[in-house]
Design an enzyme around this catalytic site. Structure first.
Site, PDB file in Angstrom:
ATOM      1  N   TRP A 118       9.807  14.656 -27.613  1.00 36.95           N
ATOM      2  CA  TRP A 118       8.844  13.718 -27.021  1.00 36.95           C
ATOM      3  C   TRP A 118       7.938  14.508 -26.094  1.00 36.95           C
ATOM      4  CZ3 TRP A 118       9.621   8.045 -26.940  1.00 36.95           C
ATOM      5  CH2 TRP A 118       8.687   7.375 -26.150  1.00 36.95           C
ATOM      6  N   ASP A 119       6.768  14.853 -26.585  1.00 36.21           N
ATOM      7  CA  ASP A 119       5.879  15.746 -25.841  1.00 36.21           C
ATOM      8  C   ASP A 119       4.829  14.944 -25.064  1.00 36.21           C
ATOM      9  OD1 ASP A 119       4.758  18.114 -25.001  1.00 36.21           O
ATOM     10  OD2 ASP A 119       4.339  18.889 -27.002  1.00 36.21           O
ATOM     11  N   CYS A 124       9.478  16.852 -23.173  1.00 35.70           N
ATOM     12  CA  CYS A 124       8.644  18.042 -23.088  1.00 35.70           C
ATOM     13  C   CYS A 124       7.312  17.593 -22.508  1.00 35.70           C
ATOM     14  CB  CYS A 124       8.457  18.612 -24.497  1.00 35.70           C
ATOM     15  SG  CYS A 124       7.347  20.025 -24.586  1.00 35.70           S
ATOM     16  N   ASP A 148       7.782  20.489 -35.453  1.00 31.99           N
ATOM     17  CA  ASP A 148       6.961  20.262 -34.248  1.00 31.99           C
ATOM     18  C   ASP A 148       5.606  19.685 -34.639  1.00 31.99           C
ATOM     19  OD1 ASP A 148       5.560  21.133 -31.544  1.00 31.99           O
ATOM     20  OD2 ASP A 148       7.688  21.556 -31.252  1.00 31.99           O
ATOM     21  N   ASP A 149       4.651  19.830 -33.787  1.00 31.21           N
ATOM     22  CA  ASP A 149       3.301  19.284 -33.937  1.00 31.21           C
ATOM     23  C   ASP A 149       2.681  19.673 -35.294  1.00 31.21           C
ATOM     24  OD1 ASP A 149       0.848  18.229 -33.373  1.00 31.21           O
ATOM     25  OD2 ASP A 149       0.465  19.458 -31.598  1.00 31.21           O
ATOM     26  N   GLU A 163       0.827  -1.218   0.000  1.00 33.04           N
ATOM     27  CA  GLU A 163       0.000   0.000   0.000  1.00 33.04           C
ATOM     28  C   GLU A 163       0.860   1.267   0.000  1.00 33.04           C
ATOM     29  OE1 GLU A 163      -3.983  -1.885   2.019  1.00 33.04           O
ATOM     30  OE2 GLU A 163      -2.810  -0.516   3.241  1.00 33.04           O
ATOM     31  N   GLU A 183      19.257  41.865 -38.172  1.00 25.19           N
ATOM     32  CA  GLU A 183      18.884  40.935 -37.091  1.00 25.19           C
ATOM     33  C   GLU A 183      19.483  39.546 -37.351  1.00 25.19           C
ATOM     34  OE1 GLU A 183      14.631  42.632 -35.434  1.00 25.19           O
ATOM     35  OE2 GLU A 183      14.657  41.726 -37.428  1.00 25.19           O
ATOM     36  N   ASN A 195       1.156  16.270 -23.301  1.00 27.21           N
ATOM     37  CA  ASN A 195       0.367  17.435 -22.906  1.00 27.21           C
ATOM     38  C   ASN A 195      -0.865  17.088 -22.079  1.00 27.21           C
ATOM     39  OD1 ASN A 195       1.815  19.645 -24.329  1.00 27.21           O
ATOM     40  ND2 ASN A 195       1.447  18.295 -26.056  1.00 27.21           N
ATOM     41  N   ASP A 252      12.361  15.762 -14.697  1.00 24.21           N
ATOM     42  CA  ASP A 252      12.804  15.048 -13.501  1.00 24.21           C
ATOM     43  C   ASP A 252      13.944  14.115 -13.875  1.00 24.21           C
ATOM     44  OD1 ASP A 252      11.636  12.436 -14.375  1.00 24.21           O
ATOM     45  OD2 ASP A 252       9.747  13.504 -14.122  1.00 24.21           O
TER      46      ASP A 252
HETATM   47  C1  DGJ Z   1       3.427  21.737 -26.019  1.00 27.38           C
HETATM   48  C2  DGJ Z   1       4.894  22.007 -26.102  1.00 27.38           C
HETATM   49  O1  DGJ Z   1       5.366  22.458 -24.881  1.00 27.38           O
HETATM   50  C3  DGJ Z   1       5.154  22.992 -27.231  1.00 27.38           C
HETATM   51  O2  DGJ Z   1       6.520  23.307 -27.279  1.00 27.38           O
HETATM   52  C4  DGJ Z   1       4.672  22.403 -28.528  1.00 27.38           C
HETATM   53  O3  DGJ Z   1       5.459  21.289 -28.874  1.00 27.38           O
HETATM   54  C5  DGJ Z   1       3.213  22.017 -28.414  1.00 27.38           C
HETATM   55  N1  DGJ Z   1       2.965  21.195 -27.267  1.00 27.38           N
HETATM   56  C6  DGJ Z   1       2.746  21.292 -29.648  1.00 27.38           C
HETATM   57  O4  DGJ Z   1       1.471  20.825 -29.527  1.00 27.38           O
END
Ligand code: DGJ
Length: 732
Positions: A475-476, A524, A364-365, A174, A612, A478, A532
Site C-alpha cells: 500500500w504505497d 509504504c 510492484d507499480d 481549534e 550467488e 507517494n 507510525d
Molecule cells: C515508492 C516506493 O517506495 C517504491 O518501493 C516503489 O513501490 C515505488 N514507489 C513505485 O512507484
C-alpha cells in the site's frame, strides 16, 4: 489493581512504573508523578507533600494557593493563565475562547474501550485496566474525557481525549492535543527521529534549553521529515542506564509535539493533531475523539524503553493473521525491472526466487492500464493484460504453482491527471476551487475525506482482490498533501479535511482488512514516509526506506528500532552498486542488514551467477532458522549510531539463543580488534559461539560474553560484516 482511585488521588501502576494525578484543592487535575513504581503509601505521601499546587507564581491574586502558569496539570485549555502550550482551544458560539477545566469525575473502566474510527492499542484478553476522568469547563457544559489505560506487563500507559459538546450551541475545536505530560524536573534531552526521504528516522539528541522545541508534520502524513515518536531522557541516559520517557502517537496525519521549560524549572511535553489548518465544527450534542498516545517510562535506559514498545506493539497494536505469525520472505520486482516487465520476465525472476527459498512474489507499480511511467494511470485499477502478455490470474496461477504466494502494489490514495478515474470524477481530487494543485510525482491526492471517493476506490480494489488470489498488498503513498480542499464539504468545514482524510484512509484500510482478513498489508510512502503506530495497526510491516544501501540502512534501521519492532521494518537485499547511492557492498552485508527486518529481495535474480544464487539460498535458510528469534526476541543496540562499527543483537525470551551482527562502517586502519560485549544472556549458561558459520572451540559463559566480550577478529575493512550465533551448549 493497576488503576486505583483513592481520595483525591488517581494512580495507574504497571509492573515497574507509576503514573499519578491528584485533584488539587482548587479542583484542577494536577499531574503528580510518572516514574519508577511507588508503593501505595509513598504515592499518598507524594500527594500530601503538596506537589500538586506549586505556589511560586500565583497568577490570580484571588487564589494564592494555585498557579495555572506553572502547576503540572494533566490537561488544560487556552485562556485562564496557563501560558504553556495548552492542549485544548475551543471557540464557543459566543465567540469566546476562554475555557477553564476543572475536575468532574473519575471512573474505573474494565479493559480498554475502542476509539471510534481510530487505530489504538487493543486489549482482546481484557487484561488491562482503564480510568476515564471527566473535566468540565467552569461556565459552559463542555466536557473533556481523559482515558488512561495501564498495560501492566509492558510498562505502558495509553491515553486519549474525547471532547463532548453539551453547551447548547455549536463550537469550533481549534486545538485538541492528545497528551500533556508535565514534569517537575527540567534537565532533559529531547530525542527526535527526524530525517528526509532516503534518511528517515535519524536519531537526534537535543538538550532542552530555554526555548521551546517543536517537531511537527504539516504534510498530511506523519512524513519522512519527523516521526511521531519522541523520547525525553535524563542527561546520563544511554542504552542501559538513566531515565527516559517515550511518547508514540497512534496517528498518521499532521501532528505537533513540543517540549518547553517553565521559569521555575518544570517542563511540559504535548503531542497531538497539528492545530495548523485544523478547525473542527462540533455541534451541540456531538463528540470528537482525538487519537491515542502510547507512553512508557524506563529507568534502565533506552533498551528497556524499546522492549516495552516492541512488545506492546507486537501484542496489542498488530492485529489479525500476521500479528503473531511468521512473515513471508518476499521478492519484489521494483528495483529489478521498474516499469519495464512482462509476465514472462516476472516469472523468470519468480523461479529464481523459489530456488533461493522465497515464499511470496510481489508485483510492484506498473501492472495497471497504461502505467509505463509515473506519468499516468493512477486510479485506474484494472489489469494491463496487453503489457503483461496474459491475464493477471494466469501469472498468479503460475506463481502459485511454484509454491509461492502472490502480492500486488496499489497506491489507493493517489490519482493521475491522465486517468479515466480523474476524467470521470474530477471532484474526487484534493484541489482548491479554480486551482489545479501541485503535481508532486506527477500525481494528485484523492479526497479521502469524501466517502464516495473511498467507496469508489474500495470497489475497484475489491474487484481485483475478488478475482485474483492475492495474499499481500503493498500500500504505497507517494505524495504529501497540498491544495487541501474537499469538494464534498461546505466552506466552513474545510478545516476538517486534513483529519477527515486520515479517517478516510483508516476506513478504507479497515474495510479491506475486514473483507480480506488473510491479506497481509505492507505500508509504504515513498519509502518510510508514513511509518507510525497508526499505520502499523493496519499494516504490521512497513517499507522502511527507498534507500536500500545497507550502509545507509544502518542508521535508518537504528533510529526506527527505538520504537518500532524489528518485524515491522521492510528490509530487502538489493543490487550492488546500490541504485540510490552507487555504493558497492558485499552480498553478505546486504543480507545481514536485511535480516534485521522482514527479510526479502529486490533485484533481478536472473542476472546472478549460480554461486550467488547458492549463497542467497543459504542466507534464506539462515533467516528461516532465526526468523522467530528476530520476530519475537529482545532487540539490543550494541553500539551508538556514531560508532565506527555498528552492532545489534537479538536474544530469545528464554535467553538461550542469540544472534548478533556487526558491520564495519569505515576501514579499521589500526586493525584494532573489536572486543564486543553482548547483552541479555543468562550469566550462568554456557554458550557455543558460531561466527560466520565457524564454531569457536571454547564454550563461553553468559557472564563472560556480557562482561568480557568476544574478540571479533574478522572485521577490517569498510562495509564488511560478521554474524555471531550464540547458542546454549545444552540445547545442542
Ligand atoms: C515508492 C516506493 O517506495 C517504491 O518501493 C516503489 O513501490 C515505488 N514507489 C513505485 O512507484
Amino acid at each position: 489493581m493497576s488503576v486505583l482511585i483513592k481520595e483525591n488521588i488517581i494512580t495507574l501502576n504497571t509492573k515497574n512504573t507509576t503514573y499519578q494525578m491528584a485533584v488539587n484543592p482548587n479542583n484542577y487535575l494536577a499531574h503528580l508523578y510518572y516514574g519508577a513504581l511507588l508503593d501505595d503509601s509513598l504515592a499518598i505521601e507524594r500527594g500530601n507533600v503538596g506537589y500538586h499546587t506549586l505556589l511560586p507564581l500565583p497568577y490570580d491574586c484571588r487564589n494564592r494557593e494555585f498557579s495555572s502558569a506553572v502547576c503540572p496539570l494533566e490537561y488544560s485549555a487556552y485562556g485562564c493563565g496557563d501560558f504553556r502550550t495548552t492542549p485544548l482551544k475551543v471557540r464557543f458560539s459566543d465567540g469566546s475562547s476562554v475555557c477553564d477545566l476543572i475536575f468532574e469525575s473519575a471512573n474505573y473502566v474494565d479493559s480498554k474501550p475502542k476509539l471510534e474510527g481510530l487505530p489504538a492499542l487493543h486489549d482482546n484478553e481484557g487484561k488491562s485496566q482503564s480510568v476515564e476522568i471527566c473535566l468540565k469547563d467552569k461556565v459552559h457544559d463542555l466536557r473533556v474525557y481523559l482515558l488512561y489505560t495501564a498495560f501492566e506487563e509492558y510498562d505502558i500507559i495509553a491515553r486519549s481525549v474525547r471532547i463532548e459538546n453539551h453547551t447548547g450551541g455549536d463550537l469550533i475545536l481549534e486545538s485538541v492535543l492528545s497528551t500533556c505530560l508535565d514534569n517537575y524536573e527540567d534537565e532533559y534531552d529531547l530525542i527526535t527521529f527526524d530525517g528526509k526521504p532516503y534518511a528517515e528516522r535519524t536519531f537526534h539528541r537535543t538538550p532542552l534549553g530555554d526555548v521551546k522545541l517543536t517537531c511537527e508534520s504539516k504534510r498530511g502524513s506523519s512524513s519522512h521529515q519527523c516521526n511521531p515518536f519522541f523520547i525525553f531522557a535524563t542527561k546520563n541516559c544511554d542504552e542501559k542506564v538513566g531515565e527516559c520517557y517515550g511518547s508514540a502517537f497512534v496517528y498518521s496525519g499532521n501532528y505537533t509535539a513540543s517540549m518547553e521549560k517553565t521559569p521555575i524549572g518544570t517542563t511540559r511535553f504535548v503531542m497531538g493533531i497539528n492545530p495548523e489548518n485544523f478547525n473542527f465544527l462540533l455541534k451541540d450534542g456531538e463528540s470528537f475523539q482525538a487519537p491515542e498516545v502510547i507512553h512508557s517510562y524506563s529507568n534502565n535506559g533506552f533498551s528497556k524503553l524499546t522492549h516495552n514498545y516492541h512488545d506492546v506493539i507486537r501484542k496489542h497494536l498488530f492485529r489479525g493473521k500476521y500479528a503473531d505469525a511468521e512473515r513471508p520472505i518476499l521478492i519484489n520486482n521494483w528495483e529489478a525491472t521498474y516499469f519495464k516487465f512482462t509476465a514472462e520476465k516476472l516469472l523468470d525472476i519468480a523461479k529464481k526466487a523459489k530456488a533461493i527459498g522465497v515464499d511470496t512474489f510481489v508485483l510492484d507499480d506498473g501492472w495497471f492500464l497504461g502505467r509505463n511511467s509515473d506519468n499516468s494511470s493512477l486510479g485506474d485499477w484494472f489489469v494491463d493484460e496487453e503489457k503483461l502478455g496474459c491475464p493477471l490470474n494466469q501469472l498468479i496461477k503460475e506463481i502459485n504453482a511454484l509454491g509461492m504466494k502472490f502480492g500486488l502494489w496499489f497506491e489507493p490514495e493517489c490519482i493521475s491527471e491522465n486517468s479515466n478515474l480523474y476524467r470521470a470524477h474530477p471532484n474526487w481530487v484534493l484541489q482548491a476551487p479554480d486551482r489545479k494543485g501541485a503535481l508532486g510525482r506527477k500525481q494528485w491526492v484523492i479526497d479521502m475525506s469524501n466517502p464516495d471517493a473511498v467507496d469508489g476506490i474500495f470497489g475497484m480494489m475489491s474487484d481485483i482482490l475478488d478475482n485474483n488470489n492475492i495474499e499481500y498488498i503493498k500500500w504505497d503513498f507517494n505524495r504529501y498533501l497540498t491544495d487541501v480542499y474537499s469538494h464534498a464539504l461546505p466552506a466552513d468545514s474545510q478545516g476538517e479535511v486534513h483529519h477527515r482524510y486520515v479517517l478516510g484512509v483508516y476506513d478504507l484500510l479497515e474495510r479491506i482488512l475486514k473483507k480480506y482478513p488473510n491479506v497481509l498489508i505492507e505500508g509504504c510512502a515513498s519509502g518510510g514516509g508514513r511509518f507510525d503506530c497508526g499505520m502499523l495497526y493496519y499494516s504490521p510491516q512497513y517499507w522502511t526506506s527507498d534507500n536500500t544501501d545497507p550502509m545507509e540502512r544502518l542508521s535508518i534501521q537504528y533510529g526506527t528500532s527505538f520504537c518500532y519492532p524489528i518485524i515491522a521494518m521492510g528490509s530487502h537485499v538489493t543490487e550492488s552498486p546500490n541504485h540510490v547511492t552507487k555504493r558497492d557492498t558485499p552480498f553478505k552485508t546486504r543480507s545481514n542488514v536485511a535480516m534485521a527486518g522482514t527479510y526479502g529481495f529486490e533485484l533481478d535474480l536472473t542476472k546472478l551467477s549460480s554461486e550467488e544464487i547458492e549463497f542467497l539460498a543459504n542466507e534464506t535458510n539462515v533467516y528461516k532458522k532465526y526468523s522467530q528469534l528476530i520476530r519475537t526476541g529482545d532487540y539490543y543496540r550494541l553500539t551508538s549510531n556514531s560508532a565506527r562499527y555498528m552492532g545489534w543483537q537479538f536474544v530469545s525470551n528464554d535467553k538461550l539463543n542469540s544472534l548478533a551482527v556487526i558491520v564495519q562502517r569505515t576501514s579499521n586502519i589500526d586493525f584494532k580488534p573489536i572486543i564486543q560485549k553482548f547483552e541479555g544472556l543468562n550469566p550462568s549458561v554456557m554458550y557455543r559461539v558460531v561466527i560466520d558459520g565457524k564454531e569457536r572451540e571454547n564454550l563461553y559463559s553468559g557472564n563472560a560474553l556480557m562482561n568480557i566480550g568476544l574478540n571479533i577478529r574478522s572485521l577490517k575493512y569498510e562495509n564488511e560484516s560478521t554474524r555471531i550465533e550464540i547458542l546454549s551448549a545444552k540445547a545442542q
